[in-house]
Design an enzyme around this catalytic site. Structure first.
Site, mmCIF file in Angstrom:
data_model
loop_
_atom_site.group_PDB
_atom_site.id
_atom_site.type_symbol
_atom_site.label_atom_id
_atom_site.label_comp_id
_atom_site.label_asym_id
_atom_site.label_seq_id
_atom_site.Cartn_x
_atom_site.Cartn_y
_atom_site.Cartn_z
ATOM 1 N N GLU A 50 25.820 15.112 4.759
ATOM 2 C CA GLU A 50 25.381 16.221 5.619
ATOM 3 C C GLU A 50 24.459 15.747 6.735
ATOM 4 O OE1 GLU A 50 26.312 19.220 5.957
ATOM 5 O OE2 GLU A 50 27.306 19.803 4.097
ATOM 6 N N ASN A 61 27.210 25.436 14.831
ATOM 7 C CA ASN A 61 28.541 25.807 14.354
ATOM 8 C C ASN A 61 29.238 26.727 15.348
ATOM 9 O OD1 ASN A 61 28.043 24.516 11.756
ATOM 10 N ND2 ASN A 61 26.649 26.225 11.384
ATOM 11 N N ASP A 63 30.541 29.554 14.896
ATOM 12 C CA ASP A 63 30.231 30.980 14.729
ATOM 13 C C ASP A 63 28.858 31.352 15.294
ATOM 14 O OD1 ASP A 63 28.426 29.948 12.911
ATOM 15 O OD2 ASP A 63 29.148 31.102 11.201
ATOM 16 N N SER A 65 25.982 30.084 14.372
ATOM 17 C CA SER A 65 24.899 29.710 13.458
ATOM 18 C C SER A 65 24.585 28.222 13.621
ATOM 19 C CB SER A 65 25.279 30.018 12.011
ATOM 20 O OG SER A 65 26.329 29.176 11.584
ATOM 21 N N ASP A 67 22.962 24.605 11.503
ATOM 22 C CA ASP A 67 22.614 23.957 10.234
ATOM 23 C C ASP A 67 21.393 23.069 10.441
ATOM 24 O OD1 ASP A 67 24.820 25.143 9.066
ATOM 25 O OD2 ASP A 67 26.104 23.400 9.391
ATOM 26 N N ASN A 74 22.199 26.535 6.472
ATOM 27 C CA ASN A 74 22.742 27.389 7.533
ATOM 28 C C ASN A 74 21.892 28.622 7.844
ATOM 29 O OD1 ASN A 74 24.836 29.840 8.151
ATOM 30 N ND2 ASN A 74 25.399 27.944 9.172
#
Ligand SMILES: *[C@@H]1O[C@H](CO)[C@@H](O)[C@H](O)[C@H]1NC(C)=O
Ligand SMILES: *[C@@H]1O[C@H](CO)[C@@H](O)[C@H](O)[C@H]1NC(C)=O
Length: 143
Positions: A50, A61, A63, A65, A67, A74
């Site tokens: 990650e 991301n 959408d 959002s 991370d 998230n």
């Protein structure tokens, strides 16, 4: 003056990149080995893929959002970054996930795996760690 500089230094929460075994040791100290049946090697593998053990990692991301941090937690579900809808289930400001005060991120990761998806919430875990031999992730760490 020297003490003032020192105070400023300790007051600032810094980002940090851990080595594999350093991070494994920190996770163990925070009770992550076996938490909800998840082994230390699973957590180390997840963090590797990650964030490469970097608390300052940020990824956006599609959408909208974002991370955050060593576990890439998230903003849609777990923390608040002030941009868009969030459930903020960890009840934190996303920026708290980026510092070397890693207890915040670790407590939030524990919250994530208490949901039904468990560690399957992390795409990198599903793609790189699930059903694999993960012994190399904690090998040589003396744990
Ligand atoms: C989170 O903390 C940062 C840094 O302290 C601050 O700038 C930001 O406004 C905070 N965001 C929210 C949503 O509280
Ligand atoms: C996992 O890999 C290690 C190191 O390559 C090996 O020693 C061990 O036997 C393997 N474990 C399993 C269950 O295959």
């Amino acid at each position: 003056m020297r003490s003032l500089v020192f105070l400023l230094f300790v007051a600032v929460a810094n980002a940090r990149v851990y080595s594999r075994c350093e991070w494994a040791r920190v996770l163990k100290n925070y009770g992550m080995d076996g938490y909800r049946g998840i082994s230390l090697a699973e957590w180390v593998c997840l963090s590797k893929w990650e964030s490469n053990y970097n608390t300052a990692a940020i990824n956006h991301n599609t959408d909208g959002s974002t991370d955050y941090g060593i576990f890439q937690i998230n903003s849609r579900w777990w923390c608040n970054n002030g941009r868009g809808r969030t459930s903020n289930a960890c009840n934190i400001n996303c920026s708290e996930l980026l510092t070397d005060n890693v207890g915040v991120a670790i407590n939030c990761a524990k919250r994530v795996v208490r949901d039904p998806n468990g560690i399957g919430a992390w795409v990198a875990w599903r793609n790189h760690c699930k059903n694999r031999n993960l012994s190399s992730y904690v090998a040589g760490c003396g744990l």
